[in-house]
Write a protein that holds these residues in place. Structure first.
Motif, short mmCIF file in Angstrom:
data_model
loop_
_atom_site.label_atom_id
_atom_site.label_comp_id
_atom_site.label_asym_id
_atom_site.label_seq_id
_atom_site.Cartn_x
_atom_site.Cartn_y
_atom_site.Cartn_z
N HIS A 202 -22.74 15.13 24.63
CA HIS A 202 -23.39 13.85 24.38
C HIS A 202 -23.10 13.49 22.91
O HIS A 202 -22.44 14.25 22.21
CB HIS A 202 -24.89 13.96 24.59
N CYS A 241 -21.42 10.66 29.36
CA CYS A 241 -21.94 11.95 29.81
C CYS A 241 -22.38 11.91 31.26
O CYS A 241 -23.16 12.74 31.70
CB CYS A 241 -23.10 12.36 28.90
N HIS A 245 -25.25 7.65 31.48
CA HIS A 245 -24.96 7.67 30.03
C HIS A 245 -25.57 6.46 29.34
O HIS A 245 -26.20 6.57 28.28
CB HIS A 245 -23.44 7.72 29.84
CU1 CUA Z 1 -25.58 11.51 26.95
CU2 CUA Z 1 -23.90 9.81 27.09
#
Ligand code: CUA
Length: 368
Positions: A202, A241, A245
């Protein structure tokens, strides 16, 4: 060239235009002239361009790097200003030379053909050295800024562990306070965020306070900053992610020293047990019965560690990774159908009955 559009009479109706005597069907861009032939299209193109040009003029801009609120963010803003001024200088010089050349050497009727040259050593050396020098002027302050903003934290910095999860942020304070998504920090004090991830990569970013930095499983990255004005600063995950996200938001709340001390004390306290036979008591029962305890910690009640710590969830202003304001109807909506709010969310639909839901929400809201 004649340019006009007519609407065909007989079915099927077709918008046609006459270009250089030939009839073309519009909106079938078989030639570059087809679209050009329709005045309506051309005016909408200008309207679109004008709309795009003014679109950035609205506001507010809660995530603008141009409104820095920490030394770190000011370093980046200063670097941006330096590079921007340099680029404007380059732009003006290039444009002035370009316009001068276009006007000075334009074709004039009867003028002789200009002298041809092949190679000009001085010019070629000059336009190799000039861009190299410009890059040096950009590189030196850039590298200085990298070193300044990556410097290790002073020993007295407040260390807060940040753990990224799909799709929410966990914060662990010294002294055992664990919370989620809303990071509280004291005004003016240097904070050292020790960041790692529980799953995938991330990236943590609150643009008004610091630059973005990746949060990587099995590795600890740091952000060291000191906020210089009280307030609420928006941020979000900035590394793709997974499905949600874009729904992995965060807030940094900069508190005065006293407010931060009060917040820490309140967060460290064990929540009071609900009164007997109260709706909150029924909610706590539901919290156990529906299995919430398997994933969530509420100090004194449960020890789950898969989802966010809910010990003081009622004190947060948002829920669901910063997606929804913390209100009874929103909590109900979130628990009822997590994937409807945050696609891919790991929290399953527990099929909470309406009566139990009211009690459960009341209980969670009582966890101040
Ligand atoms: Cu956590 Cu993009």
């Amino acid at each position: 060239m004649k340019r006009h559009a007519t609407l065909g009479q007989s079915p099927p109706p077709a918008l046609t235009a006459s270009v250089d005597g030939a009839t073309v069907r519009c909106f079938f861009p078989t030639t570059s002239r087809t679209l050009d032939a329709v005045p309506l299209y051309r005016s909408s193109r200008w309207l679109t361009l004008a709309a795009l040009a003014v679109m950035g003029c609205g506001g507010p801009f809660p995530q603008s790097t141009l409104a820095p609120a920490s030394g770190y963010a000011r370093e980046i803003d200063g670097l941006f200003g330096t590079v921007f001024k340099l680029m404007m200088l380059v732009f003006v010089v290039v444009e002035v030379l370009l316009l001068f050349t276009i006007i000075r050497h334009r074709h004039r009727p009867g003028a002789a053909e200009p002298r041809h040259t092949h190679g000009h050593t001085v010019l070629e050396i000059a336009w190799t050295i000039a861009p190299a020098l410009i890059l040096v002027f950009v590189a030196v302050p850039t590298i200085q800024t990298i070193f300044k903003t990556q410097a290790p934290a002073p020993a007295d910095a407040l260390k807060i562990q940040v753990v990224a999860h799909q799709w929410w942020w966990e914060y662990r304070y010294p002294g055992g306070v664990v919370t989620a998504n809303e990071l509280h920090v004291p005004l003016g004090r240097t904070v050292d965020l020790e960041m790692t991830s529980a799953d995938v990569i991330h990236s943590f970013w609150a643009p008004r306070l610091f630059g973005k930095r990746d949060v990587i499983p099995g590795h600890t990255n740091h952000i060291v900053f000191a906020a210089d004005s009280i307030g609420e600063y928006m941020g979000q995950c900035v590394e793709f992610c997974g499905a949600s996200h874009a729904n992995m938001r965060l807030r940094v709340l900069v508190d005065s020293d006293t407010a931060f001390a009060a917040w820490t004390a309140a967060q460290a306290a064990t929540p009071r047990a609900p009164a007997k036979n109260s709706v909150e008591q029924r909610g706590q029962d539901a919290f156990r019965r529906y299995g919430c305890i398997g994933c969530h910690t509420v100090t004194g009640v449960s020890t789950g560690i898969i989802g966010p710590n809910l010990t003081h969830v009622g004190s947060r202003t948002t829920i669901a990774g910063g997606m929804l304001p913390s209100a009874a109807d929103m909590l109900g909506k979130w628990i009822e159908n997590p994937q409807g709010v945050k696609p891919g969310a790991l929290m399953p639909r527990m099929g909470v009955k309406p009566d139990d839901m009211t009690a459960l929400v009341a209980y969670l809201q009582s966890l101040k």
